[in-house]
Design an enzyme around this catalytic site. Structure first.
Site, PDB file in Angstrom:
ATOM      1  N   TYR A   1       0.927  -1.430  -0.107  1.00  0.00           N
ATOM      2  CA  TYR A   1      -0.047  -0.137  -0.143  1.00  0.00           C
ATOM      3  C   TYR A   1       0.938   1.330   0.091  1.00  0.00           C
ATOM      4  CZ  TYR A   1      -4.749  -1.924   0.508  1.00  0.00           C
ATOM      5  OH  TYR A   1      -5.674  -2.284   0.629  1.00  0.00           O
TER       6      TYR A   1
ATOM      7  N   LYS B   1       2.885 -15.466   1.928  1.00  0.00           N
ATOM      8  CA  LYS B   1       3.465 -16.455   0.708  1.00  0.00           C
ATOM      9  C   LYS B   1       4.799 -16.411   0.676  1.00  0.00           C
ATOM     10  CE  LYS B   1       1.583 -16.973  -3.130  1.00  0.00           C
ATOM     11  NZ  LYS B   1       1.135 -18.291  -3.234  1.00  0.00           N
TER      12      LYS B   1
ATOM     13  N   ASP C   1      -3.144 -17.830   0.233  1.00  0.00           N
ATOM     14  CA  ASP C   1      -3.949 -18.517  -0.651  1.00  0.00           C
ATOM     15  C   ASP C   1      -4.844 -19.708  -0.023  1.00  0.00           C
ATOM     16  OD1 ASP C   1      -1.631 -19.767  -1.093  1.00  0.00           O
ATOM     17  OD2 ASP C   1      -1.837 -20.326  -3.032  1.00  0.00           O
TER      18      ASP C   1
ATOM     19  N   ASP D   1      -6.443  -7.246   3.446  1.00  0.00           N
ATOM     20  CA  ASP D   1      -7.573  -6.447   2.877  1.00  0.00           C
ATOM     21  C   ASP D   1      -8.465  -7.545   2.067  1.00  0.00           C
ATOM     22  OD1 ASP D   1      -9.116  -4.186   1.523  1.00  0.00           O
ATOM     23  OD2 ASP D   1      -8.011  -4.680  -0.254  1.00  0.00           O
TER      24      ASP D   1
ATOM     25  N   ASP E   1     -12.352  -9.347   3.590  1.00  0.00           N
ATOM     26  CA  ASP E   1     -13.441  -9.082   2.979  1.00  0.00           C
ATOM     27  C   ASP E   1     -14.087 -10.599   2.956  1.00  0.00           C
ATOM     28  OD1 ASP E   1     -13.314  -6.545   2.356  1.00  0.00           O
ATOM     29  OD2 ASP E   1     -14.049  -6.558   0.302  1.00  0.00           O
TER      30      ASP E   1
HETATM   31  C1  IPM Z   1     -10.543  -1.318   3.522  1.00  0.00           C
HETATM   32  C2  IPM Z   1     -10.667  -0.651   2.056  1.00  0.00           C
HETATM   33  C3  IPM Z   1      -9.453   0.408   1.890  1.00  0.00           C
HETATM   34  C4  IPM Z   1      -8.389  -0.646   1.679  1.00  0.00           C
HETATM   35  C5  IPM Z   1      -9.787   1.181   0.680  1.00  0.00           C
HETATM   36  C6  IPM Z   1     -10.972   2.092   0.733  1.00  0.00           C
HETATM   37  C7  IPM Z   1      -8.353   2.119   0.431  1.00  0.00           C
HETATM   38  O1  IPM Z   1     -10.790  -1.669   1.042  1.00  0.00           O
HETATM   39  O2  IPM Z   1     -10.630  -0.540   4.343  1.00  0.00           O
HETATM   40  O3  IPM Z   1     -10.395  -2.573   3.418  1.00  0.00           O
HETATM   41  O4  IPM Z   1      -8.036  -0.920   0.650  1.00  0.00           O
HETATM   42  O5  IPM Z   1      -7.553  -0.769   2.780  1.00  0.00           O
HETATM   43 MN    MN Z   2     -11.047  -3.716   1.744  1.00  0.00          MN
END
Ligand code: IPM
Ligand code: MN
Length: 368
Positions: A142, A193, A225, A249, A253
């Site tokens: 990042y 990884k 993975d 990240d 999710d």
């Molecule tokens: C998160 C979001 C952020 C990230 C974006 C909005 C920059 O997806 O907080 O997970 O990628 O960290």
């Molecule tokens: Mn995210």
């Protein structure tokens, strides 16, 4: 009574709507005399860009530095697709994380029994799920340099992002993960990884060394993975997962979706404790995004944002009982069948953003 200074940055899309509901909850705790909160609002993301031409103003940054905690809504939307890259809405959030040195991102994924059927996995696979992803937040790809697109002599372009970690960065996030595992089920799974990436090799080495200081905590290493696959296969094998910024990240999710709704999950981003006072810089935000498709319609689920304030009570202010009270009120509301659209099955009556806020306030009145 201690007074805490909260900066609320609602952001874009559904951010302002859910922020209004969290303000009601903050007020409730103030009125109950549990703690006094001074709140102020400022802009971030696209709304800051519209007002100031930047994703967060210097003034808002100053307030964020001064605040005891920041409550952040969500940023982004189609409207700002064409703004210069450095001013895109996400840049506001990334600057907050970087400048406040919020290296530790805690993303719990908890499956409320009442919502087990809303998950894409079978009930038996996720009922009672309670995992915590500890994501490194201020390093890795990042922020690594170089980060650029250059034009080559042959006219092609070349894009570079740099994945970079130092031992110190890995060390401090690993300790956060182990310390939290001790308050839970004493297991840390480290995802990287090392089979492909040098940063993964170093990550695994550092985590292994630190693991020796926590003999009471079980440590396992898992390729990132494979971790993604295991999360959708049998997520209950995990307790705390620690990983770098990008894997975190993605894995968070995945974990979020297991629980039945992204609209439910809070997160905390913490800095190192101050050497003198022990206070940490902190920012709390829902894991969900700005959901422009439903923005302004009063449909958004405010639970993730309200739960984020719950995490602030727990991690910034040490108000464990208050945090338990709020988490309990949210669970009561879900158990009683109150649903926003995102968590309702077919044919179920739903409430809107304000209705869910009302229900949580009522549940707080009943419990508190
Ligand atoms: C998160 C979001 C952020 C990230 C974006 C909005 C920059 O997806 O907080 O997970 O990628 O960290
Ligand atoms: Mn995210």
């Amino acid at each position: 009574m201690a007074s805490h200074n909260l900066l609320i940055l609602p952001g874009d899309g559904i951010g302002p709507e859910v922020a209004t509901q969290v303000e009601r909850v903050v007020d409730w705790f103030g009125k109950r005399g549990i703690a006094r909160f001074e709140t102020e609002r400022d802009l971030v993301g696209g709304s800051a860009y519209d007002a100031h031409g930047v994703a967060i103003s210097e003034d808002a940054m100053k307030r964020a530095h001064a605040a005891d905690a920041v409550l952040f809504g969500a940023v982004g939307g189609q409207k700002w697709a064409g703004v210069p890259y450095e001013h895109r809405p996400e840049a506001g959030l990334l600057r907050l994380r970087k400048d406040l040195k919020l290296f530790a991102n805690l993303r719990p994924a908890i499956c409320y029994p009442a919502l087990a059927d809303a998950s894409s996995l079978k009930r038996e696979n996720i009922e009672g799920l309670d995992i915590l992803i500890v994501r490194e937040l201020t390093g890795g790809v990042y922020f690594g340099e170089p980060k650029e697109i250059v034009t080559l002599e042959n006219g092609q372009k070349r894009a570079v992002d740099t994945q970079v970690y130092t031992t110190g960065e890995i060390d401090r996030i690993t300790r956060v993960a182990f310390d939290l595992a001790r308050t839970r089920r004493n297991k840390v799974s480290s995802a990287e990884k090392h089979n492909v990436m040098r940063s993964g090799v170093l990550w695994k080495q550092v985590v292994t060394e630190i693991g020796k200081e926590y003999p009471d905590v079980e440590l396992e290493h898992v390729l990132a993975d494979n971790c993604a696959m295991q999360l959708v296969r049998w997520p209950k094998q995990y307790d705390v997962i620690v990983c770098d910024n990008l894997f975190g990240d993605i894995l968070s999710d995945v974990a979020a979706m297991l629980t039945g709704s992204l609209g439910m999950l809070p997160s905390a981003s913490l800095g190192a404790p101050d050497e003198k006072t022990g206070a940490r810089k902190s920012l709390y935000e829902p894991v969900h995004g700005s959901a422009p498709d439903i923005a302004g319609k009063g449909l958004a689920n405010p639970i993730a944002m309200i739960g984020s304030f719950g995490m602030a009570l727990r991690y910034s202010f040490g108000l464990t009982e208050a945090a338990d009270l709020l988490d309990g009120a949210i669970a009561d509301v879900l158990a009683s069948g109150v649903r926003t659209r995102d968590i309702a099955g077919p044919g179920v009556n739903t409430v809107g953003t304000v209705g869910m806020g009302d229900a949580i306030i009522k549940a707080l009145d009943t419990r508190g």
